[in-house]
Write a protein that holds these residues in place. Structure first.
Motif, mmCIF file in Angstrom:
data_model
loop_
_atom_site.group_PDB
_atom_site.id
_atom_site.type_symbol
_atom_site.label_atom_id
_atom_site.label_comp_id
_atom_site.label_asym_id
_atom_site.label_seq_id
_atom_site.Cartn_x
_atom_site.Cartn_y
_atom_site.Cartn_z
ATOM 1 N N VAL A 101 -5.774 12.319 -6.575
ATOM 2 C CA VAL A 101 -6.767 11.237 -6.507
ATOM 3 C C VAL A 101 -7.593 11.234 -7.794
ATOM 4 N N ALA A 160 8.365 5.989 2.546
ATOM 5 C CA ALA A 160 7.931 6.374 1.200
ATOM 6 C C ALA A 160 9.133 6.720 0.321
ATOM 7 N N GLU A 181 0.836 -1.209 0.000
ATOM 8 C CA GLU A 181 0.000 0.000 0.000
ATOM 9 C C GLU A 181 0.868 1.254 0.000
ATOM 10 N N LEU A 200 0.625 7.517 -5.950
ATOM 11 C CA LEU A 200 -0.353 8.601 -5.874
ATOM 12 C C LEU A 200 0.370 9.948 -5.763
ATOM 13 N N PHE A 218 -3.923 16.794 -2.582
ATOM 14 C CA PHE A 218 -4.308 15.399 -2.835
ATOM 15 C C PHE A 218 -5.495 15.227 -3.794
ATOM 16 N N GLY A 238 0.774 4.562 -2.284
ATOM 17 C CA GLY A 238 0.901 5.940 -1.786
ATOM 18 C C GLY A 238 1.952 6.725 -2.560
ATOM 19 N N VAL A 239 3.076 6.076 -2.831
ATOM 20 C CA VAL A 239 4.148 6.729 -3.592
ATOM 21 C C VAL A 239 3.664 7.037 -5.013
ATOM 22 N N ILE A 261 -4.436 7.868 2.245
ATOM 23 C CA ILE A 261 -5.379 8.455 1.284
ATOM 24 C C ILE A 261 -5.515 7.542 0.061
ATOM 25 N N PHE A 262 -4.409 6.916 -0.343
ATOM 26 C CA PHE A 262 -4.499 5.952 -1.447
ATOM 27 C C PHE A 262 -5.501 4.841 -1.116
ATOM 28 N N THR A 263 -5.443 4.304 0.110
ATOM 29 C CA THR A 263 -6.345 3.188 0.444
ATOM 30 C C THR A 263 -7.812 3.657 0.492
ATOM 31 N N SER A 271 -0.075 9.808 2.401
ATOM 32 C CA SER A 271 -0.305 9.408 1.000
ATOM 33 C C SER A 271 -0.827 7.981 0.922
ATOM 34 N N THR A 272 -0.233 7.081 1.714
ATOM 35 C CA THR A 272 -0.667 5.685 1.720
ATOM 36 C C THR A 272 -2.097 5.575 2.229
#
Lengths: 221, 191
Positions: B41, B129, A46, A53, B37, A50-51, B84-86, B81-82
């Motif tokens: 997204v 990251a 995950e 994104l 973000f 994130g990276v 928000i990605f999920t 970031s992780t």
């Protein structure tokens, strides 16, 4: 309890990326609840998301997007910091089914409506939101097994209670056995209490003997 | 972290802004997070084949969820970031569906807990990251392509195999190698 049979890296990566169908996601997430090792790998996968994104070329939002969200934020309640379900609700013996499996079934082992599909074998087909793969619970009596079968797709079998053996390999709670087209096998439940497992298949199984073929016509396994 | 010049560009900065949103319902901090973000997204949604208006809507929904769930954000477990990605990933999968994506519940009593993690490792989540970004630069083109298709094209292993005209086994082994490489880099960093 230490899990010995894990999910493959590519399966964990696809779960993190959001590429797996519903039934496969269900067996992966249920394994993760029982396996801190695979959970750490999904965390890392995950982080890759994130990276990616962070590094994507941004696309302008519509003009009123921020105002819109702020207006909705104004009226929306914040989720509490503390989880709603506390450990106090844990039954004395602990749950057999971890989340998200328990919610999907609507309860723990005692609430499963089993259907007998053969000598010593019961199943319960789970509702899924797509039909790319099928998820079913299997309860196999001690010393009994699923008939020898091959696969037309992938098969994930997660042990939830008891255990089974397949050839020289032993599987216990939390362990996952993976099989595909190249594998023909006959898992046998351990003597005594037998085995409860979650099996997810992306294609029909192939039975080789007459009995298996007849059973298959009736239970769509 | 009291100045007004915190930037969401870094994991540390975004994390500090998240904290302000969580503790003080700070609108300015949220606005900075939104401006950083939401467009990312939206780009992610578009890459996954979502139509323009829905991509915009899902990006708004993602950031609204960030606002609502900010108190649950734990910087020792993930970078902003992780996290928000999920959220974005799950909202996209769950759009128009009645049954939500199967996700583990960290508060489930049946969860087998993590082994105790040294304090140092937890702090490192924010820096991880950068390590992963560096490691991804060292992937060869073949490996980078399968990772990109997994995350940004919503492709199963067999779909990737078809698109790249490769045997399924080759796709899997490339994903495995890419993952091993990144895990190795993260492992080295934590030692």
């Amino acid at each position: 309890m230490t899990v010995r049979h894990h999910l493959t890296d590519e399966t964990l990566l696809s779960y993190a990326a959001g590429d797996l169908d519903d039934a496969t996601s269900l067996v992966v997430a249920s394994h993760l609840a029982l396996c801190p090792v695979c959970r750490a790998d999904v965390d890392m996968a995950e982080d890759i998301g994130g990276v990616m994104l962070d590094d994507v070329v941004p696309v302008s939002m519509s003009d009123d997007a921020l105002a819109h969200v702020l207006a909705r934020a104004e009226t929306s309640s914040r989720d509490p910091e503390q989880p709603v379900e506390m450990a106090a609700s844990k039954p004395a013996g602990g749950y057999v089914f971890p989340e998200p499996l328990r919610s999907r079934i609507g309860g723990d082992l005692a609430s499963v409506k089993w259907r007998r599909i053969g000598p010593g074998v019961q199943q319960y087909v789970l509702p899924c939101r797509d039909d790319a793969s099928q998820a079913r619970l299997l309860r196999i009596a001690g010393g009994q097994g699923v008939l020898q079968h091959g696969h037309t797709g992938e098969e994930f079998t997660l042990v939830l209670a008891g255990g089974f053996s397949d050839g020289d390999q032993a599987f216990a709670r939390g362990d996952v056995e993976w099989a595909d087209q190249d594998i023909v096998h006959r898992p046998i439940a351990d003597d005594g209490d037998g085995c409860v497992c979650l099996a997810v298949t992306s294609g029909p199984l192939q039975f080789f003997d007459f009995v298996g073929k007849i059973v298959q016509r009736f239970v769509r396994i | 972290m009291t100045g007004g010049s915190i930037t969401p560009e870094t994991a540390e900065g975004a994390s500090a802004l998240m904290q302000r949103v969580a503790e003080d319902a700070d609108r300015q901090a949220f606005e900075l997070l939104f401006r950083h973000f939401a467009p990312r997204v939206k780009a992610y949604m578009l890459k996954l084949g979502t139509a323009e208006s829905l991509a915009d809507e899902l990006a708004q929904e993602t950031l609204l969820t960030v606002w609502r769930k900010a108190p649950q954000f734990d910087r020792s477990k993930a970078s902003p970031s992780t996290w928000i990605f999920t959220i974005a990933r799950n909202l996209r999968i769950d759009a128009f569906r009645k049954i939500s994506r199967p996700e583990l519940d960290p508060n489930d009593p049946a969860l087998v807990p993590d082994p105790e993690e040294p304090q140092d490792d937890r702090v490192n989540r924010l820096q991880r990251a950068d390590v992963i970004r560096e490691a991804m630069r060292t992937l060869n083109d073949d490996q980078a392509a399968v990772v990109r298709l997994s995350f940004f094209e919503d492709m199963s292993h067999s779909a990737i195999a078809e698109q790249l005209d490769l045997p399924l086994g080759t796709v899997k082994s490339r994903l495995r190698l890419a993952f091993a490489r990144i895990r190795e880099a993260v492992g080295d960093e934590l030692e």
